[in-house]
Motif scaffolding. Sequence first.
Motif, PDB file in Angstrom:
ATOM      1  N   VAL A 108      33.313  43.404  30.267  1.00 58.87           N
ATOM      2  CA  VAL A 108      33.748  42.301  29.406  1.00 58.87           C
ATOM      3  C   VAL A 108      34.588  41.379  30.273  1.00 58.87           C
ATOM      4  O   VAL A 108      35.748  41.673  30.571  1.00 58.87           O
ATOM      5  CB  VAL A 108      34.544  42.790  28.188  1.00 58.87           C
ATOM      6  CG1 VAL A 108      35.145  41.597  27.437  1.00 58.87           C
ATOM      7  CG2 VAL A 108      33.647  43.576  27.241  1.00 58.87           C
ATOM      8  N   PRO A 109      34.001  40.274  30.734  1.00 64.86           N
ATOM      9  CA  PRO A 109      34.705  39.409  31.675  1.00 64.86           C
ATOM     10  C   PRO A 109      35.731  38.519  30.995  1.00 64.86           C
ATOM     11  O   PRO A 109      35.658  38.259  29.788  1.00 64.86           O
ATOM     12  CB  PRO A 109      33.573  38.572  32.274  1.00 64.86           C
ATOM     13  CG  PRO A 109      32.561  38.498  31.174  1.00 64.86           C
ATOM     14  CD  PRO A 109      32.630  39.815  30.460  1.00 64.86           C
ATOM     15  N   GLY A 110      36.684  38.077  31.803  1.00 61.09           N
ATOM     16  CA  GLY A 110      37.585  37.021  31.400  1.00 61.09           C
ATOM     17  C   GLY A 110      37.325  35.828  32.299  1.00 61.09           C
ATOM     18  O   GLY A 110      36.175  35.548  32.653  1.00 61.09           O
ATOM     19  N   THR A 111      38.385  35.145  32.680  1.00 64.20           N
ATOM     20  CA  THR A 111      38.256  34.024  33.608  1.00 64.20           C
ATOM     21  C   THR A 111      38.564  34.449  35.038  1.00 64.20           C
ATOM     22  O   THR A 111      37.787  34.235  35.954  1.00 64.20           O
ATOM     23  CB  THR A 111      39.193  32.875  33.194  1.00 64.20           C
ATOM     24  OG1 THR A 111      38.870  32.458  31.866  1.00 64.20           O
ATOM     25  CG2 THR A 111      39.040  31.681  34.137  1.00 64.20           C
ATOM     26  N   ALA A 112      39.728  35.111  35.218  1.00 64.46           N
ATOM     27  CA  ALA A 112      40.125  35.579  36.546  1.00 64.46           C
ATOM     28  C   ALA A 112      39.904  37.079  36.719  1.00 64.46           C
ATOM     29  O   ALA A 112      39.753  37.563  37.840  1.00 64.46           O
ATOM     30  CB  ALA A 112      41.598  35.241  36.798  1.00 64.46           C
ATOM     31  N   GLN A 113      39.915  37.823  35.609  1.00 65.63           N
ATOM     32  CA  GLN A 113      39.734  39.276  35.640  1.00 65.63           C
ATOM     33  C   GLN A 113      38.778  39.677  34.530  1.00 65.63           C
ATOM     34  O   GLN A 113      38.517  38.905  33.606  1.00 65.63           O
ATOM     35  CB  GLN A 113      41.072  40.000  35.410  1.00 65.63           C
ATOM     36  CG  GLN A 113      42.157  39.693  36.416  1.00 65.63           C
ATOM     37  CD  GLN A 113      42.035  40.521  37.679  1.00 65.63           C
ATOM     38  OE1 GLN A 113      41.084  41.279  37.857  1.00 65.63           O
ATOM     39  NE2 GLN A 113      43.008  40.393  38.563  1.00 65.63           N
ATOM     40  N   SER A 114      38.279  40.890  34.603  1.00 67.33           N
ATOM     41  CA  SER A 114      37.549  41.466  33.482  1.00 67.33           C
ATOM     42  C   SER A 114      38.515  42.273  32.634  1.00 67.33           C
ATOM     43  O   SER A 114      39.401  42.954  33.161  1.00 67.33           O
ATOM     44  CB  SER A 114      36.411  42.371  33.964  1.00 67.33           C
ATOM     45  OG  SER A 114      35.354  41.612  34.518  1.00 67.33           O
ATOM     46  N   ALA A 115      38.348  42.187  31.306  1.00 66.40           N
ATOM     47  CA  ALA A 115      39.180  43.003  30.425  1.00 66.40           C
ATOM     48  C   ALA A 115      38.948  44.479  30.726  1.00 66.40           C
ATOM     49  O   ALA A 115      39.883  45.271  30.754  1.00 66.40           O
ATOM     50  CB  ALA A 115      38.869  42.693  28.963  1.00 66.40           C
ATOM     51  N   PHE A 116      37.687  44.844  30.934  1.00 73.24           N
ATOM     52  CA  PHE A 116      37.374  46.180  31.432  1.00 73.24           C
ATOM     53  C   PHE A 116      35.994  46.163  32.060  1.00 73.24           C
ATOM     54  O   PHE A 116      35.141  45.350  31.722  1.00 73.24           O
ATOM     55  CB  PHE A 116      37.446  47.248  30.329  1.00 73.24           C
ATOM     56  CG  PHE A 116      36.290  47.230  29.359  1.00 73.24           C
ATOM     57  CD1 PHE A 116      35.091  47.868  29.655  1.00 73.24           C
ATOM     58  CD2 PHE A 116      36.407  46.587  28.148  1.00 73.24           C
ATOM     59  CE1 PHE A 116      34.020  47.848  28.772  1.00 73.24           C
ATOM     60  CE2 PHE A 116      35.350  46.562  27.243  1.00 73.24           C
ATOM     61  CZ  PHE A 116      34.149  47.186  27.548  1.00 73.24           C
ATOM     62  N   ILE A 153      36.675  53.397  35.319  1.00 72.24           N
ATOM     63  CA  ILE A 153      37.080  52.281  34.465  1.00 72.24           C
ATOM     64  C   ILE A 153      38.033  51.415  35.266  1.00 72.24           C
ATOM     65  O   ILE A 153      38.959  51.919  35.908  1.00 72.24           O
ATOM     66  CB  ILE A 153      37.801  52.750  33.197  1.00 72.24           C
ATOM     67  CG1 ILE A 153      36.939  53.683  32.358  1.00 72.24           C
ATOM     68  CG2 ILE A 153      38.220  51.546  32.346  1.00 72.24           C
ATOM     69  CD1 ILE A 153      37.703  54.344  31.228  1.00 72.24           C
ATOM     70  N   VAL A 154      37.820  50.117  35.206  1.00 69.06           N
ATOM     71  CA  VAL A 154      38.740  49.144  35.791  1.00 69.06           C
ATOM     72  C   VAL A 154      39.249  48.280  34.642  1.00 69.06           C
ATOM     73  O   VAL A 154      38.456  47.656  33.931  1.00 69.06           O
ATOM     74  CB  VAL A 154      38.044  48.270  36.853  1.00 69.06           C
ATOM     75  CG1 VAL A 154      39.040  47.312  37.485  1.00 69.06           C
ATOM     76  CG2 VAL A 154      37.381  49.138  37.915  1.00 69.06           C
ATOM     77  N   MET A 155      40.569  48.248  34.429  1.00 69.33           N
ATOM     78  CA  MET A 155      41.148  47.489  33.323  1.00 69.33           C
ATOM     79  C   MET A 155      42.302  46.642  33.840  1.00 69.33           C
ATOM     80  O   MET A 155      43.207  47.152  34.506  1.00 69.33           O
ATOM     81  CB  MET A 155      41.621  48.414  32.207  1.00 69.33           C
ATOM     82  CG  MET A 155      42.261  47.693  31.032  1.00 69.33           C
ATOM     83  SD  MET A 155      42.634  48.797  29.635  1.00 69.33           S
ATOM     84  CE  MET A 155      41.002  48.961  28.895  1.00 69.33           C
ATOM     85  N   ALA A 156      42.276  45.348  33.514  1.00 66.65           N
ATOM     86  CA  ALA A 156      43.324  44.428  33.938  1.00 66.65           C
ATOM     87  C   ALA A 156      44.317  44.200  32.807  1.00 66.65           C
ATOM     88  O   ALA A 156      43.950  44.134  31.633  1.00 66.65           O
ATOM     89  CB  ALA A 156      42.716  43.095  34.363  1.00 66.65           C
ATOM     90  N   ALA A 157      45.596  44.070  33.170  1.00 67.45           N
ATOM     91  CA  ALA A 157      46.653  43.866  32.176  1.00 67.45           C
ATOM     92  C   ALA A 157      46.672  42.449  31.626  1.00 67.45           C
ATOM     93  O   ALA A 157      47.170  42.220  30.525  1.00 67.45           O
ATOM     94  CB  ALA A 157      48.009  44.201  32.795  1.00 67.45           C
ATOM     95  N   ALA A 158      46.137  41.495  32.391  1.00 71.01           N
ATOM     96  CA  ALA A 158      46.138  40.096  31.969  1.00 71.01           C
ATOM     97  C   ALA A 158      45.004  39.374  32.689  1.00 71.01           C
ATOM     98  O   ALA A 158      44.485  39.854  33.699  1.00 71.01           O
ATOM     99  CB  ALA A 158      47.478  39.424  32.287  1.00 71.01           C
ATOM    100  N   ASP A 159      44.632  38.229  32.168  1.00 66.94           N
ATOM    101  CA  ASP A 159      43.535  37.457  32.766  1.00 66.94           C
ATOM    102  C   ASP A 159      44.072  36.495  33.819  1.00 66.94           C
ATOM    103  O   ASP A 159      43.909  35.278  33.732  1.00 66.94           O
ATOM    104  CB  ASP A 159      42.775  36.706  31.674  1.00 66.94           C
ATOM    105  CG  ASP A 159      41.432  36.180  32.159  1.00 66.94           C
ATOM    106  OD1 ASP A 159      41.037  36.527  33.289  1.00 66.94           O
ATOM    107  OD2 ASP A 159      40.782  35.419  31.414  1.00 66.94           O
ATOM    108  N   THR A 160      44.724  37.068  34.824  1.00 68.91           N
ATOM    109  CA  THR A 160      45.278  36.291  35.925  1.00 68.91           C
ATOM    110  C   THR A 160      44.946  36.980  37.234  1.00 68.91           C
ATOM    111  O   THR A 160      44.724  38.195  37.276  1.00 68.91           O
ATOM    112  CB  THR A 160      46.807  36.153  35.812  1.00 68.91           C
ATOM    113  OG1 THR A 160      47.407  37.457  35.941  1.00 68.91           O
ATOM    114  CG2 THR A 160      47.211  35.536  34.472  1.00 68.91           C
TER     115      THR A 160
END
Length: 276
Positions: free
Chosen positions: A109-117, A136-143
């Motif tokens: 599930v992509p974001g702009t700078a990171q994927s949510a997971f 699993i790769v999970m980002a804390a924020a879309d930065t």
Amino acid sequence: MTAVKRSGSEEEARQFCEQRPQVKGRWTFETAHGSPLVTPDASAEGNAMTLYGGAEIGSGWVDGGVDLDGVDDYGVTSVVPVDTGGSFTVSAWAQAAAAPEHGVALLDVPGTAQSAFTVRYEPSATPETDPGRWRIVMAAADTGTATVTHVDNGQFFSPTDWTHLALVYDGFAKHLALYVNGELQVLACADADGDGMPDDSACTDRVSWADDVLSFASEQPLQLGRARTGTNTWGDYWPGTVSDLWAFQGALTTDQVRHLAVGMPGMPTAVPGEAT
């Protein structure tokens, strides 16, 4: 007005109601129609998935399956199926056509700078003795500077076997877990003298969960079989078959994950263990 303070049991009940799992998508890959092919969502959400690049509907471990060539085949939902900023669960069966020689993405599930997971497979340097890792790769924020958590599970025989994967994120507890074939990985280092330190200083405990994990809410749809690798680029295409993909809002319990990992054909589209 006097504020009323909730008791501990009342607060727990409120949180349970808020994150009680709900089915937000299920793709059985039994049928697909149109050009490009569109396969329906078996849940009440009606979130159909469009298949691109020559992806084909075929047989799977549970009911149907979608075959992806690892070159340019992928699927994408109409909308993001879950709020990735809250508690959620996604699960699927996967089988690689051959052991991948590089990292590949099953779900993203992509974001702009990171994927949510992202749910990925990462090969090992010694495939004869080590099957690699599901991750699993999970980002804390879309930065670009956000904290990114990796959770691995290497408790399986081969990526070419049918394997059940489940990502469970509890947003209240900030707990992220990766189940493989219904099980978490727990591999502790030897501590013969009981001093709390591993006998081998180079040894690191292997567990397939992490605490204090933050997530962010993405508004972009779920990608099946690929991941965003740049601002306008995609890659890491999955080379194999996917069967019985689920999305739940809320964190499933271990018993509920194990129920899905049984892989029974004809299973009703409902939260495991709940009456339909």
